[in-house]
Design a protein around this motif. Structure first.
Motif, short mmCIF file in Angstrom:
data_model
loop_
_atom_site.label_atom_id
_atom_site.label_comp_id
_atom_site.label_asym_id
_atom_site.label_seq_id
_atom_site.Cartn_x
_atom_site.Cartn_y
_atom_site.Cartn_z
N LEU A 274 0.85 -1.20 0.00
CA LEU A 274 0.00 0.00 0.00
C LEU A 274 0.88 1.24 0.00
CD1 LEU A 274 -2.79 -1.02 2.53
CD2 LEU A 274 -2.81 -1.18 0.04
N ARG A 275 1.98 1.18 0.72
CA ARG A 275 2.90 2.32 0.77
C ARG A 275 3.46 2.63 -0.62
NH1 ARG A 275 8.57 2.51 4.11
NH2 ARG A 275 9.03 4.66 3.65
N THR A 276 3.85 1.59 -1.35
CA THR A 276 4.37 1.77 -2.70
C THR A 276 3.30 2.35 -3.62
OG1 THR A 276 5.98 -0.01 -2.42
CG2 THR A 276 5.37 0.56 -4.68
N MET A 277 2.09 1.84 -3.50
CA MET A 277 1.01 2.34 -4.34
C MET A 277 0.73 3.81 -4.03
SD MET A 277 -1.48 -0.99 -4.41
CE MET A 277 -2.80 -0.12 -5.22
N ARG A 278 0.78 4.17 -2.77
CA ARG A 278 0.58 5.58 -2.41
C ARG A 278 1.71 6.45 -2.96
NH1 ARG A 278 -1.05 3.10 2.75
NH2 ARG A 278 -3.33 3.08 2.73
N HIS A 279 2.94 5.91 -2.95
CA HIS A 279 4.08 6.65 -3.52
C HIS A 279 3.86 6.89 -5.01
CE1 HIS A 279 8.13 8.00 -4.31
NE2 HIS A 279 8.28 7.03 -5.19
N TYR A 280 3.39 5.87 -5.72
CA TYR A 280 3.14 6.03 -7.15
C TYR A 280 2.02 7.05 -7.39
CZ TYR A 280 6.10 1.92 -7.85
OH TYR A 280 7.14 1.04 -7.87
N GLU A 281 1.07 7.10 -6.47
CA GLU A 281 0.02 8.12 -6.58
C GLU A 281 0.61 9.51 -6.36
OE1 GLU A 281 -4.16 9.54 -4.47
OE2 GLU A 281 -3.21 7.68 -3.79
N GLU A 282 1.45 9.66 -5.34
CA GLU A 282 2.07 10.96 -5.03
C GLU A 282 2.94 11.46 -6.18
OE1 GLU A 282 4.19 10.20 -1.40
OE2 GLU A 282 2.33 9.92 -0.26
N THR A 283 3.59 10.54 -6.88
CA THR A 283 4.46 10.93 -8.00
C THR A 283 3.69 11.07 -9.31
OG1 THR A 283 5.06 8.62 -8.44
CG2 THR A 283 6.51 9.87 -6.97
N GLY A 284 2.38 10.79 -9.28
CA GLY A 284 1.54 10.97 -10.46
C GLY A 284 1.58 9.83 -11.46
N LEU A 285 2.19 8.70 -11.09
CA LEU A 285 2.26 7.58 -12.03
C LEU A 285 0.91 6.88 -12.19
CD1 LEU A 285 5.70 5.97 -11.17
CD2 LEU A 285 5.07 7.17 -13.25
N VAL A 286 0.24 6.65 -11.08
CA VAL A 286 -1.07 6.01 -11.11
C VAL A 286 -1.96 6.71 -10.10
CG1 VAL A 286 -2.38 3.87 -10.78
CG2 VAL A 286 -0.09 3.77 -11.74
N ILE A 287 -2.93 7.43 -10.60
CA ILE A 287 -3.88 8.11 -9.74
C ILE A 287 -5.14 7.25 -9.67
CG2 ILE A 287 -5.21 10.23 -9.37
CD1 ILE A 287 -2.18 10.69 -9.38
N PRO B 120 12.09 -3.70 -11.30
CA PRO B 120 13.20 -4.63 -11.09
C PRO B 120 14.25 -4.58 -12.19
CG PRO B 120 11.10 -5.76 -10.80
CD PRO B 120 10.80 -4.40 -11.35
N LEU B 121 13.87 -4.03 -13.34
CA LEU B 121 14.82 -3.91 -14.44
C LEU B 121 15.62 -2.62 -14.35
CD1 LEU B 121 12.67 -5.30 -17.38
CD2 LEU B 121 14.48 -6.46 -16.12
N GLY B 122 15.39 -1.85 -13.30
CA GLY B 122 16.18 -0.65 -13.08
C GLY B 122 15.69 0.60 -13.77
N PHE B 123 14.48 0.58 -14.32
CA PHE B 123 13.96 1.78 -14.94
C PHE B 123 13.61 2.80 -13.86
CE2 PHE B 123 13.08 -1.32 -18.31
CZ PHE B 123 13.58 -0.64 -19.42
N THR B 124 13.89 4.06 -14.13
CA THR B 124 13.60 5.13 -13.17
C THR B 124 12.12 5.51 -13.26
OG1 THR B 124 14.02 6.92 -14.74
CG2 THR B 124 15.93 6.07 -13.50
N LEU B 125 11.65 6.23 -12.26
CA LEU B 125 10.27 6.69 -12.29
C LEU B 125 10.02 7.60 -13.50
CD1 LEU B 125 9.45 7.34 -8.52
CD2 LEU B 125 8.94 5.33 -9.92
N ASP B 126 11.01 8.41 -13.86
CA ASP B 126 10.85 9.26 -15.05
C ASP B 126 10.74 8.42 -16.32
OD1 ASP B 126 10.76 11.68 -13.70
OD2 ASP B 126 12.92 12.03 -13.89
N GLU B 127 11.54 7.36 -16.42
CA GLU B 127 11.45 6.49 -17.59
C GLU B 127 10.09 5.79 -17.63
OE1 GLU B 127 16.02 5.11 -18.42
OE2 GLU B 127 15.03 4.29 -16.65
N ILE B 128 9.63 5.34 -16.48
CA ILE B 128 8.31 4.70 -16.40
C ILE B 128 7.24 5.69 -16.83
CG2 ILE B 128 6.60 3.71 -14.83
CD1 ILE B 128 9.05 2.58 -13.23
N ARG B 129 7.35 6.91 -16.34
CA ARG B 129 6.39 7.97 -16.70
C ARG B 129 6.39 8.19 -18.21
NH1 ARG B 129 8.08 11.22 -13.24
NH2 ARG B 129 6.54 10.80 -11.64
#
Length: 134
Positions: free
Chosen positions: A19-32, A60-69
């Motif tokens: 849940l913490r990870t999912m909230r982090h992704y929400e805070e960074t705008g990846l998945v709202i 796990p493949l080392g992609f950054t949040l910006d790359e994922i975005r």
């Protein structure tokens, strides 16, 4: 099916994300989350869960949040149903192709690392007396 709402706990279990990870992704705008329930809980749709799976597979493949975005933006644009020029479509597909090539290279690198780790573990096992190895 995409209109069906899923509670955060079910999505967390399905994606194997905390849940913490999912909230982090929400805070960074990846998945709202698509909505909130009447009692304030985050609720997700199938497309939201699919986005989380993309992220879970890329991290796990080392992609950054910006790359994922960037990848999500490209796939969102392709999936938007909007009319795209041929050049824009080719550019988006080129971006996805670049990510696919990078993912393949990272998988190969991980296979190499795994093989080396297995060799190391086997070498250590060989140094132990047979009764201690069990």
């Amino acid at each position: 099916m995409s209109g069906e709402h899923i509670q955060i706990g079910e999505v967390a279990a399905r994606t194997e994300l905390s849940l913490r990870t999912m909230r982090h992704y929400e805070e960074t705008g990846l998945v709202i989350p698509s909505a909130r329930s009447q009692d304030g809980f985050r609720v997700y749709t199938e497309p939201d869960a699919a986005r989380l799976m993309v992220i879970r597979r890329m991290k796990p493949l080392g992609f950054t949040l910006d790359e994922i975005r960037d990848l999500l933006a490209a796939t969102d644009r392709l999936d938007s149903g909007e009319e795209l020029s041929s050049a824009e479509r080719d550019e988006l597909l080129g971006q996805i192709r670049t990510f696919e090539e990078a993912a393949q290279q990272r998988v190969e690198d991980l296979r190499t690392q795994l093989a080396r780790a297995e060799e190391f573990a086997a070498a250590l096992r060989e140094r132990l007396p047979q009764d201690a190895a069990a």
